[in-house]
Scaffold this active site. Sequence first.
Site, short mmCIF file in Angstrom:
data_model
loop_
_atom_site.label_atom_id
_atom_site.label_comp_id
_atom_site.label_asym_id
_atom_site.label_seq_id
_atom_site.Cartn_x
_atom_site.Cartn_y
_atom_site.Cartn_z
N ASP A 1 -41.74 -9.26 -62.78
CA ASP A 1 -42.08 -10.86 -63.12
C ASP A 1 -43.48 -11.07 -63.15
O ASP A 1 -44.23 -10.55 -62.47
CB ASP A 1 -41.78 -11.42 -61.54
CG ASP A 1 -40.00 -11.75 -61.57
OD1 ASP A 1 -39.22 -11.19 -62.49
OD2 ASP A 1 -39.50 -12.52 -60.57
N VAL A 2 -43.73 -11.97 -64.21
CA VAL A 2 -45.00 -12.39 -64.54
C VAL A 2 -45.45 -13.30 -63.19
O VAL A 2 -44.88 -14.41 -63.00
CB VAL A 2 -45.13 -13.05 -65.69
CG1 VAL A 2 -46.67 -13.47 -65.80
CG2 VAL A 2 -44.72 -12.18 -66.86
N GLY B 1 -36.84 -16.18 -67.93
CA GLY B 1 -38.09 -16.78 -68.25
C GLY B 1 -39.10 -15.78 -68.20
O GLY B 1 -40.16 -15.69 -69.07
N ASP B 2 -39.55 -15.51 -66.78
CA ASP B 2 -40.78 -14.54 -66.66
C ASP B 2 -40.36 -13.19 -66.05
O ASP B 2 -41.33 -12.38 -65.80
CB ASP B 2 -41.56 -15.14 -65.39
CG ASP B 2 -40.78 -15.45 -64.14
OD1 ASP B 2 -39.85 -15.12 -64.23
OD2 ASP B 2 -41.49 -15.99 -63.22
N GLU B 3 -39.34 -12.73 -66.50
CA GLU B 3 -38.70 -11.68 -66.18
C GLU B 3 -38.39 -10.43 -67.19
O GLU B 3 -38.11 -10.89 -68.11
CB GLU B 3 -37.25 -11.67 -65.39
CG GLU B 3 -37.28 -12.66 -64.42
CD GLU B 3 -35.84 -12.77 -63.95
OE1 GLU B 3 -35.02 -12.05 -63.15
OE2 GLU B 3 -35.06 -13.82 -64.63
#
Length: 298
Positions: A177-178, A219-221
């Site tokens: 994750d970001v 999304g951020d994964e």
Amino acid sequence: MSAPPQHDLDALGHALSAMPDAMVVVDRAGVIRLANAHAGDLFGYAVSELVGSPIEMLVPERVRPFHPELRTGHVPHGYQPLNHENQVTGQHRDGRLLPLEITLSHVETTAGSMRVAAARDVTEKREVEAALREAERRYRQLSEQDPLTGLSNRRRFTEELRVGLEERAGGALVLLDVDGLKQVNDTLGHHAGDLLLSGVGDALAGSVGPDDLAARIGGDEFALLLATSDAGELERCVASVEASIASLPAEPTPTASIGYLLLADLTSAERTLAGALIRADDALYRAKRAGGARSCRG
């Protein structure tokens, strides 16, 4: 057994003139005895130039020296009835090569055994087929690729993970994750967030080998499916990913929370798509709960 009927060449020529394809009639010596106007148009010759000339004038120059053997080889044991459809290459008068679909048949005439060739230019057909293949390739690519990063998407990733769990004993799984993407979007705008995600995608793509898979699965994964079964190599890959993300030109310095595991460490009950993802996700959330910007092994 009665002999096959013999056709008069003049009558045969009249019949050829009504055919929609380019038609030539060739004798056993390879000499064109009849041709229709479509043949002249296709190859760029007057019909009078074709008739009496060797059929080799219509094949590519590089083929001409051994074309007689190819031509006679079509009919083993002399002239037997045949009906072949082939894709071959012809040559126009101006030297252009012509992709052709050609149908060969045999006919007995009052002047002896002849070969009838019906030829059709398939340039347009091949262009359409190539366009369809490219459209199919693009459709497959779009259905399996994340449009923002160019990485594989969740659909492709889950399928590859499922196959890996079913068919291979080794391999490794990394979930990432970001950190702070929402803050970037809220303070700098979604364009800045998209640039960050694209940069992370580039970092992941540059950290894996040809046998590995990098994917954006949310999304951020992000996720990696690695071929390695070596713990040391897996940890080096994770460290390389962390360093690549930290070196991205963004403020604040980008970081990620990472959970990773060797597929060989899964229990038999965990060796399912859901089981593997849950265990890697648990490791990821341990990293997030510890403040992010770190990795945990599952």
